[in-house]
Design a protein around this motif. Structure first.
Motif, PDB file in Angstrom:
ATOM      1  N   HIS A  91       0.858  -1.188   0.000  1.00 52.55           N
ATOM      2  CA  HIS A  91       0.000   0.000   0.000  1.00 52.55           C
ATOM      3  C   HIS A  91       0.888   1.230   0.000  1.00 52.55           C
ATOM      4  O   HIS A  91       1.958   1.237   0.624  1.00 52.55           O
ATOM      5  N   ASP A 122       6.172   1.262   7.489  1.00 55.88           N
ATOM      6  CA  ASP A 122       4.834   0.806   7.059  1.00 55.88           C
ATOM      7  C   ASP A 122       4.359   1.667   5.898  1.00 55.88           C
ATOM      8  O   ASP A 122       3.691   2.658   6.109  1.00 55.88           O
ATOM      9  N   GLU A 185       4.474  -6.061   4.077  1.00 51.91           N
ATOM     10  CA  GLU A 185       4.175  -5.313   5.302  1.00 51.91           C
ATOM     11  C   GLU A 185       5.311  -5.525   6.302  1.00 51.91           C
ATOM     12  O   GLU A 185       6.003  -6.551   6.261  1.00 51.91           O
TER      13      GLU A 185
HETATM   14 ZN   LIG Z   1       0.792  -1.313   6.414  1.00 54.22          ZN
END
Ligand SMILES: [Zn+2]
Length: 424
Positions: A91, A122, A185
């Motif tokens: 993401h 992240d 992740e």
């Molecule tokens: Zn994440």
């Protein structure tokens, strides 16, 4: 293999610069800033080795507006012969910066072998590692079989509906198109994350009857009914949940049981934030609401999870005069756990052993991430999360990712590609 690993070592500076560039595009969500900019940047970076690059807007998805369009980038590099497709999905959104930073959150500062910034851990560090891994593999083994895909997607931090969920609905994660998915992740470079617990969100409203607050006996307080419900939850539900343990290797270990969080509570007179600033009028509350966030285990069914709460409410209805309630389901995501002998798991396990000289730890996430959409909408079960970065640093001030950690996990990803796609 040695050649491939040496190629990655040689790209250390490139990896650092790429991570810095990604951090310097502030993709804060909400509201969803600079999504087009980061997608265009990634598309330009990948174009030389990925002949098929698409920048796609999730038109009509939850969160997509003309002011904040939800952009995604998907790149594909077909090999020289037929074979499986390996997809790396990251993401590109980051959470708000909050307070407590001692470095520039969008500066990408390098200090003591770490890159600092919002999203470094992240998960822009993981995205950068997967790009370096794929580029090094393609350059070293241009005759590979199958295909490699890299995507950077919107809105994971807010449910993923304008990102992976939308792409999955378009068939981008169907098993005919993609056979292996790795989500980089930040779960620590020695851990393979197989999936996550289930989620059930619901709103419970207790109903009363409004009356003058000086004569509460003429009304019926919804807040007192809610207090009775909360008492039941404390006395019977929490102890019952605590006894339920899972075989899923959830981290942290305290999340290896069923949990319930009471997300919010509202009742009676509106709070000042809702536009009211004067002295309260004396009323008996006719409505009180809680939102519950129930996380459940692979050993439980969503029906049983819901029924347990219904039983509690029905018990109160039978024993407490005037107790009335409404239960509204908000969101359900089933738990998921990829099999340990799935091909992508075996390939990454072997690669971790080769690069780090140790066997990986297998973990399951207490909360959900985009694997839920790949599993549920895409029906693709050969999916894991694996990436650099220390999980506990995610969303914190002075978030960072270690450069050696990124290099090691890029090596693991490249070896996994070699295992899954290289036939020579
Ligand atoms: Zn994440």
């Amino acid at each position: 293999m040695t050649d491939l690993l040496a190629q990655i070592d040689r790209r250390r500076d490139d990896l650092v610069a790429l991570t810095q560039d990604l951090i310097r595009i502030p993709t804060v969500n909400p509201p969803g800033d600079n999504y087009r900019r980061i997608c265009d940047f990634i598309a330009a970076r990948l174009a030389p080795r990925f002949p098929e690059v698409e920048v796609l807007r999730a038109t009509g998805a939850i969160g997509d507006t003309d002011k904040y369009p939800r952009w995604n980038v998907v790149a594909r590099a077909p090999g020289k012969s037929s074979g499986d497709t390996v997809h790396f999905n990251s993401h590109h959104d980051v959470v708000e910066i909050g307070s407590g930073w001692t470095t520039d959150p969008f500066g990408g500062e390098v200090r003591d072998g770490k890159v600092y910034g919002r999203g470094s851990c992240d998960m822009k560090g993981g995205l950068a590692a997967s790009i370096i891994a794929a580029e090094a593999f393609i350059d070293t083994h241009p005759d590979f079989a199958g295909a490699i895909e890299i995507s950077a997607t919107a809105d994971e931090e807010s449910g993923g509906y304008g990102g992976v969920a939308w792409l999955a609905e378009q068939g981008r994660f169907s098993p005919e198109r993609v056979q292996h998915v790795i989500i980089p992740e930040p779960l620590n470079k020695n851990r393979i994350c197989l999936g996550h617990r289930g989620v059930w969100w619901a709103e419970i409203e207790t109903l009363g009857r409004i009356a003058h607050g000086s004569m509460p006996f003429l009304g019926d307080s919804a807040i007192r009914h809610m207090a009775a419900l909360l008492g039941e939850i404390e006395e019977t539900l929490y102890p019952a949940l605590a006894t339920r343990q899972t075989a899923m290797p959830v981290v942290p270990p305290l999340a290896r049981q069923s949990t319930l969080n009471i997300n919010s509570i509202h009742g009676g007179q509106p709070e000042p934030e809702a536009g009211y600033t004067g002295f309260p009028a004396p009323i008996v509350a006719h409505s009180a609401r809680i939102v519950i966030d129930r996380r459940y285990l692979i050993e439980e069914t969503p029906e049983a999870v819901r029924q347990e709460v219904v039983d509690l409410l029905e018990k109160l209805k039978a024993t407490r005069p005037g107790f009335r309630y409404e239960l509204r389901d908000l969101w359900t995501i089933p738990p998921t756990m990829t099999e340990r002998d799935a091909p992508v798991v075996r390939a990454v396990d072997k690669a971790i052993t080769a690069v780090l000289g140790l066997s990986p730890d297998y973990v399951v996430s207490p909360g959900t991430y985009d694997q839920k959409h790949i599993d549920r909408i895409g029906k693709l079960h050969n999916c894991i999360a694996y990436g650099p970065g220390i999980l506990d640093l995610a969303h914190q001030p002075d978030e960072y990712v270690g450069i050696d950690d990124m290099l090691d996990s890029a090596k693991v990803m490249a070896l996994a590609l070699n295992d899954l796609l290289n036939r020579s």
